[in-house]
Design a protein around this motif. Structure first.
Motif, PDB file in Angstrom:
ATOM      1  N   MET A  39      -4.060  -5.173  -8.659  1.00  0.00           N
ATOM      2  CA  MET A  39      -2.590  -5.227  -8.567  1.00  0.00           C
ATOM      3  C   MET A  39      -2.206  -4.639  -7.219  1.00  0.00           C
ATOM      4  N   TRP A  40      -1.377  -5.356  -6.443  1.00  0.00           N
ATOM      5  CA  TRP A  40      -1.000  -4.869  -5.111  1.00  0.00           C
ATOM      6  C   TRP A  40       0.383  -4.238  -5.160  1.00  0.00           C
ATOM      7  N   GLU A  41       0.413  -2.918  -5.137  1.00  0.00           N
ATOM      8  CA  GLU A  41       1.685  -2.202  -5.179  1.00  0.00           C
ATOM      9  C   GLU A  41       2.260  -2.108  -3.761  1.00  0.00           C
ATOM     10  N   CYS A  42       3.577  -2.092  -3.703  1.00  0.00           N
ATOM     11  CA  CYS A  42       4.316  -1.815  -2.472  1.00  0.00           C
ATOM     12  C   CYS A  42       3.832  -2.593  -1.243  1.00  0.00           C
ATOM     13  N   PRO A  43       3.759  -3.925  -1.307  1.00  0.00           N
ATOM     14  CA  PRO A  43       3.399  -4.666  -0.100  1.00  0.00           C
ATOM     15  C   PRO A  43       4.501  -4.555   0.948  1.00  0.00           C
ATOM     16  N   ASP A  44       4.106  -4.509   2.211  1.00  0.00           N
ATOM     17  CA  ASP A  44       5.071  -4.433   3.318  1.00  0.00           C
ATOM     18  C   ASP A  44       4.488  -5.261   4.459  1.00  0.00           C
TER      19      ASP A  44
END
Ligand code: FRU
Length: 436
Positions: free
Chosen positions: A203-208
């Motif tokens: 799960m990829w949290e907080c992509p920017d």
């Protein structure tokens, strides 16, 4: 109201991710994940702090709180943009499907749904949590696209011809994944594309995603990434990517960097400062509370630049300037702590009140085993990869955080610490500076 210098700290409560970081109407706004009732994670609110210079922060209390069906169990992370003088905050509203699911393992049971929501403000300080919240993207219905529970952390930016949003999710193939959306009016969003890659957690949290001096950068916080026996498997990483905006196609390389080699920073978010620099803030995961009263803080803001394919995280000039008064001993340092500067040769070391910083060949290493508090399950030893340049270190010492900037941001090691004594011993000449 509480104030902080350089490092924003949870005001007597719990803090995690930076949210809605923006320079708006002449001030920097830092919102953050907050549980205001005690030093532990719970139903998420957004706390709020404001600064004119990225150095002196004033806490403004709670900006967002659970108040609608869609966010009744939490206002999760998100971002901010400005349009025509109005502030738009995007966040993830969470609704539990079970009563009191905290009694079970909420995350693994997936007993919640997540919707993307918006709230606006005319001045950046007042938010109408009752009348002004809207759901803009419903919980994901097609499992092939994403996960109804784990789809969150909207990061919105202005593109060449439209607004864009990236969300982190959990793919049906078990890999982390990003979903890209586009909007002409900031309210109506349509799905454009998904990007995924195996080997980077589930799960990829907080992509920017952003373009900065020297290149295009993706930073994200994959869950279940670093399985080396310590409790924090979730880690923040970044990479130089190729991104075609209109179709939202991204080429992700295999090579990545840790955002910070102290492995305590998480859920980074960037914005553009008043001079056009790309600036990043991140949550410092602290192993335990300070005196049972508060837990969680932000690292100092860092300037992100790419040079020869490498991502640098440099000390922000406003931070360096704030530590402008030369002193002889840390005992003269103000409450905001101090900045130390030295050049380390192979074998040299610095002892900061029990915390060790030393050079081993072409790596800078740290050891916090004497200053880690009572939690023995956290990592104690850290090292940078091989440095390209010499061994210049610039160190920010705060009572609960030590940040070691190596070669002007080639690498940074930041560690949460406890019980630091106000002393410094070194094999080399160290210059010390504190705030005025
Ligand atoms: C990252 C995170 C986000 C989420 C928030 C909840 O630390 O798990 O993905 O929005 O924290 O507090």
């Amino acid at each position: 109201m509480t104030t902080n210098t350089i490092h924003i700290k949870a005001p007597g409560c719990w803090m995690n991710d930076p949210n809605g970081f923006i320079y708006y109407k002449g001030k920097y706004h830092m919102f953050y994940q907050c549980f205001p009732y005690g030093p532990r994670w719970g139903r998420m609110h957004w706390g709020h702090a404001v600064s004119e210079d990225l150095v002196h922060w004033e806490h403004k209390g709670i900006a967002l709180f659970p108040s609608k069906r869609g966010d009744r169990d939490g206002c999760f992370s998100g971002s901010a943009v400005e349009q025509d003088g109005k502030l738009y905050l995007y966040y993830t509203g969470v609704r539990y499907l079970l009563e009191d699911p905290e009694d079970t393992n909420l995350c693994l049971d997936d007993q919640f749904v997540s919707a993307q929501m918006i709230i606006t403000s005319e001045d950046g300080v007042h938010f109408d949590n009752i009348k002004d919240k809207r759901e803009i993207i419903a919980p994901i219905g097609e499992r092939e696209r994403g996960d109804a529970a784990h789809t969150r952390d909207p990061k919105v930016w202005r593109g060449a011809d439209a607004w864009y949003m990236v969300l982190g999710t959990h793919g049906i193939d078990g890999n982390g994944r990003m979903l890209f959306y586009r909007s002409a009016d900031l309210i109506n969003w349509s799905y454009v594309n998904a990007v995924s890659k195996s080997g980077f957690g589930w799960m990829w949290e907080c992509p920017d995603y952003y373009e900065t001096k020297g290149g295009k950068v993706l930073s994200f916080s994959p869950m279940g990434f670093l399985k080396d026996g310590y409790k924090e498997e979730n880690q923040s990483i970044c990479m130089v990517v190729d991104f075609e905006e209109e179709s939202c196609t991204m080429t992700m390389p295999d090579q990545y960097q840790f955002l910070d080699y102290g492995l305590d920073l998480y859920a980074a978010q960037s914005t553009v400062d008043q001079d056009g620099r790309r600036v990043m803030a991140a949550w410092v995961r602290m192993p335990e509370t300070v005196g049972g009263e508060w837990i969680g803080m932000m690292c100092s803001p860092r300037v992100v630049e790419v040079e020869d394919g490498h991502i640098y995280f440099r000390m922000h000039p406003a931070v360096r300037e704030a530590y402008g008064r030369a002193i002889d001993t840390p005992k003269e340092a103000a409450e905001a702590g101090y900045r130390a500067e030295a050049d380390l040769e192979d074998g040299d070391g610095i002892d900061v009140g029990g915390y060790r910083i030393y050079r081993k060949g072409n790596q800078i290493c740290t050891d916090r085993s004497l200053t880690a508090g009572d939690d023995r399950a956290c990592r104690m030893q850290f090292e940078t990869p091989e440095m390209k340049n010499g061994g210049h270190v610039e160190i920010l010492v705060d009572s609960n955080l030590i940040e070691v900037f190596v070669n002007d941001g080639e690498y940074v090691i930041s560690n949460a610490v406890y019980g630091i004594e106000n002393q410094i011993v070194s094999d080399r000449k160290v210059k010390l500076f504190t705030v005025e």
